[in-house]
Design a protein around this motif. Structure first.
Motif, mmCIF file in Angstrom:
data_model
loop_
_atom_site.group_PDB
_atom_site.id
_atom_site.type_symbol
_atom_site.label_atom_id
_atom_site.label_comp_id
_atom_site.label_asym_id
_atom_site.label_seq_id
_atom_site.Cartn_x
_atom_site.Cartn_y
_atom_site.Cartn_z
ATOM 1 N N ALA A 113 48.816 -7.869 -19.432
ATOM 2 C CA ALA A 113 48.298 -9.000 -20.024
ATOM 3 C C ALA A 113 47.792 -9.671 -18.628
ATOM 4 N N GLU A 114 48.752 -9.954 -17.595
ATOM 5 C CA GLU A 114 48.677 -10.515 -16.230
ATOM 6 C C GLU A 114 47.438 -9.924 -15.598
ATOM 7 N N ALA A 115 47.279 -8.484 -15.503
ATOM 8 C CA ALA A 115 46.242 -8.074 -14.664
ATOM 9 C C ALA A 115 44.658 -8.140 -15.758
ATOM 10 N N TRP A 116 44.657 -8.290 -16.790
ATOM 11 C CA TRP A 116 43.546 -8.717 -17.701
ATOM 12 C C TRP A 116 43.226 -9.985 -17.445
ATOM 13 N N VAL A 117 44.182 -11.004 -17.109
ATOM 14 C CA VAL A 117 43.805 -12.262 -16.737
ATOM 15 C C VAL A 117 43.243 -12.223 -15.349
ATOM 16 N N GLY A 118 43.608 -11.392 -14.413
ATOM 17 C CA GLY A 118 43.111 -11.504 -12.921
ATOM 18 C C GLY A 118 41.750 -10.867 -13.242
ATOM 19 N N GLY A 172 54.967 -11.021 -27.807
ATOM 20 C CA GLY A 172 55.596 -12.085 -28.401
ATOM 21 C C GLY A 172 55.974 -13.333 -27.217
ATOM 22 N N ALA A 173 54.989 -13.089 -26.060
ATOM 23 C CA ALA A 173 55.187 -14.142 -25.110
ATOM 24 C C ALA A 173 54.126 -15.340 -25.555
ATOM 25 N N THR A 174 55.022 -16.223 -26.105
ATOM 26 C CA THR A 174 54.255 -17.359 -26.729
ATOM 27 C C THR A 174 53.767 -18.291 -25.852
ATOM 28 N N ARG A 175 54.536 -18.572 -24.833
ATOM 29 C CA ARG A 175 54.283 -19.810 -23.872
ATOM 30 C C ARG A 175 52.877 -19.236 -22.949
ATOM 31 N N ARG A 176 53.070 -17.960 -22.624
ATOM 32 C CA ARG A 176 52.087 -17.303 -21.996
ATOM 33 C C ARG A 176 50.672 -17.566 -22.466
ATOM 34 N N PHE A 177 51.017 -17.013 -23.696
ATOM 35 C CA PHE A 177 49.815 -17.013 -24.689
ATOM 36 C C PHE A 177 49.048 -18.285 -24.752
ATOM 37 N N ALA A 178 49.786 -19.232 -24.890
ATOM 38 C CA ALA A 178 49.245 -20.748 -24.857
ATOM 39 C C ALA A 178 48.358 -20.907 -23.547
ATOM 40 N N GLU A 179 49.074 -20.513 -22.519
ATOM 41 C CA GLU A 179 48.532 -20.919 -21.136
ATOM 42 C C GLU A 179 47.104 -20.011 -21.014
ATOM 43 N N HIS A 224 37.188 -24.914 -29.113
ATOM 44 C CA HIS A 224 37.972 -25.457 -29.808
ATOM 45 C C HIS A 224 39.064 -24.936 -30.501
ATOM 46 N N ARG A 225 38.554 -23.624 -31.114
ATOM 47 C CA ARG A 225 39.760 -22.844 -31.999
ATOM 48 C C ARG A 225 40.625 -22.290 -30.944
ATOM 49 N N PHE A 226 40.300 -21.971 -29.646
ATOM 50 C CA PHE A 226 41.481 -21.414 -28.988
ATOM 51 C C PHE A 226 42.418 -22.376 -28.309
ATOM 52 N N ARG A 227 41.840 -23.542 -28.163
ATOM 53 C CA ARG A 227 42.775 -24.859 -27.983
ATOM 54 C C ARG A 227 43.583 -25.042 -29.015
ATOM 55 N N SER A 228 43.131 -24.818 -30.169
ATOM 56 C CA SER A 228 44.121 -25.210 -31.308
ATOM 57 C C SER A 228 45.024 -24.082 -31.359
ATOM 58 N N ARG A 229 44.569 -22.933 -31.054
ATOM 59 C CA ARG A 229 45.703 -21.837 -31.076
ATOM 60 C C ARG A 229 46.749 -22.066 -30.096
ATOM 61 N N ALA A 230 46.186 -22.529 -29.027
ATOM 62 C CA ALA A 230 47.161 -22.790 -27.783
ATOM 63 C C ALA A 230 48.103 -23.731 -28.361
ATOM 64 N N ARG A 231 47.712 -24.999 -28.826
ATOM 65 C CA ARG A 231 48.550 -26.122 -29.286
ATOM 66 C C ARG A 231 49.473 -25.542 -30.286
ATOM 67 N N THR A 291 56.773 -29.858 -25.983
ATOM 68 C CA THR A 291 56.004 -31.109 -25.704
ATOM 69 C C THR A 291 55.331 -31.309 -24.217
ATOM 70 N N ASP A 292 56.405 -31.116 -23.547
ATOM 71 C CA ASP A 292 56.053 -30.982 -22.024
ATOM 72 C C ASP A 292 54.750 -30.278 -21.731
ATOM 73 N N GLN A 293 54.630 -28.952 -22.048
ATOM 74 C CA GLN A 293 53.520 -28.378 -21.890
ATOM 75 C C GLN A 293 52.279 -28.705 -22.548
ATOM 76 N N GLN A 294 52.384 -29.302 -23.763
ATOM 77 C CA GLN A 294 51.578 -29.736 -24.770
ATOM 78 C C GLN A 294 50.694 -30.892 -23.879
ATOM 79 N N ALA A 295 51.677 -31.621 -23.397
ATOM 80 C CA ALA A 295 51.108 -33.162 -22.528
ATOM 81 C C ALA A 295 50.246 -32.403 -21.351
#
Length: 386
Positions: free
Chosen positions: A152-157, A186-193, A212-219, A228-232
């Motif tokens: 996934a990191e290679a795809w992000v690059g 199952g990498a939930t935090r990286r999925f949000a980023e 907006h749809r993808f921001r909602s998925r990240a939240r 809550t820290d990353q949400q902020a």
């Protein structure tokens, strides 16, 4: 990592140095090289590229002693990154050639990781063709090793390269492929980023509904983690994006929400930067008195975090407000003097903390120019422009 996330960079650096000391005592060269890499990344995050390069040179010594091509690739790629940041293009080219040579000897999953670092270094240097080839090799290597979270990191690059070159369809595909693999891993935090980055790309492509749809998925992903820290931090990023588009009324509540959450988590630096965004939004909405109150809180955060950069931002904006909106020239002059003193501390390198937001940094230098011009008009001393 925890201390760094809490806005305590000096404590984080001290812990890394202690771990390095123990690794060197055991002659654990691989561990020492990795720790030097982490310490260099820590310093680079706060704008100290020269210090970062010094640590990476020590990492290079231990990587050579470990005789591990993948690790040598990572170190050389990071040294190239530091050279690019400092503008030393000749040094960057030499380090990239060294990294490419070591990467050609690396095999398996470690080889794929080496090409991932190499791709990032080439991307930072502006060589998109070589960067794309390195990312593709990394992607294929991780795919063969069945490590979807690294693939996934290679795809992000690849997606970031496509976005920077204006290929919107390729960028969307890259982000989608990355999100699919992060879901599988199952990498939930990286999925949000990554979902948030995808939303930014969609927003730039004028697809606000999809963004907006993808921001909602990240939240939602961060909500499942209770982070809550990353949400902020995401709120703060969204507020900045809205402010850049002139939507200050929408940016204000997001920046306020981010500031409250970051203050609750104890990250004084990030909370101070969020309060600066709140103050800017209030100024744009014609609520100067409230903006002054926010900036006094920024100064409290700057003192607690020992961050002169925050003091500079607050004093520069207070000076501008006092002069243009509140019509208090004497008070404006005092604030401008405070900005000059804070900037002198920044230049002296007394703090590890840097402004991590390019827009805020650009505006800070704009305010610096205003202060310098005023000082020159008063004294006629050209040294104010040095």
């Amino acid at each position: 990592r925890i201390q760094g996330a809490l806005g305590r960079p000096a404590v984080a650096a001290a812990l890394l140095r202690q771990a390095i000391k123990e690794a060197r005592k055991r002659k654990a060269h691989r561990a020492a090289a990795r720790l030097y890499l982490a310490l260099g990344q820590h310093h680079l995050r706060y704008g100290r590229s020269g210090v970062a390069a010094d640590h990476w040179l020590w990492g290079r010594i231990h990587a050579r002693a470990a005789r591990w091509p993948a690790l040598q690739t990572r170190v050389a790629a990071h040294l190239a990154l530091a050279a690019v940041v400092r503008g030393e293009l000749g040094e960057a080219v030499k380090r990239l050639a060294e990294a490419t040579l070591h990467a050609s000897k690396a095999r398996g999953r470690a080889g794929a990781a080496a090409h991932l670092d190499l791709g990032r270094a080439y991307a930072r240097s502006g060589d998109q063709a070589r960067s794309r080839r390195a990312f593709e090799r990394a992607r294929k290597g991780f795919e063969a090793a069945r490590t979807p979270w690294r693939e996934a990191e290679a795809w992000v690059g690849l997606a970031q390269l496509a976005r920077s070159s204006g290929r919107a369809a390729a960028a969307r595909r890259g982000y989608r492929e990355a999100l699919t693999r992060l879901t599988r891993a199952g990498a939930t935090r990286r999925f949000a980023e990554v979902a948030w980055a995808h939303a930014d790309a969609l927003e730039a492509s004028r697809q606000p509904a999809e963004a907006h749809r993808f921001r909602s998925r990240a939240r939602a992903a961060l909500g499942r983690l209770g982070d809550t820290d990353q949400q902020a931090r995401l709120d703060r990023a969204e507020a900045l994006a809205l402010a850049r588009r002139g939507r200050h009324q929408d940016a204000l509540p997001r920046a306020q929400r981010a500031a409250r959450a970051l203050e609750a988590s104890g990250d004084r630096l990030a909370a101070g930067l969020a309060r600066v965004q709140v103050a800017r939004a209030l100024v744009q909405l014609g609520r100067a008195a409230e903006a002054v109150g926010e900036l006094t809180r920024v100064l409290d955060h700057a003192t607690a975090a020992k961050a002169p950069e925050l003091s500079f931002l607050a004093y520069a904006l207070l000076g501008s407000l006092s002069e243009t909106l509140l019509d208090r020239p004497a008070q404006a002059a005092r604030f401008q003097q405070g900005a000059v003193r804070a900037l002198a501390r920044v230049r002296a390198g007394l703090s590890l903390v840097g402004v991590d937001d390019p827009a805020l940094e650009e505006d800070a230098y704009y305010q610096l120019a205003r202060v310098a011009i005023k000082q020159w008009r008063r004294s006629g001393d050209p040294r104010h422009f040095n």
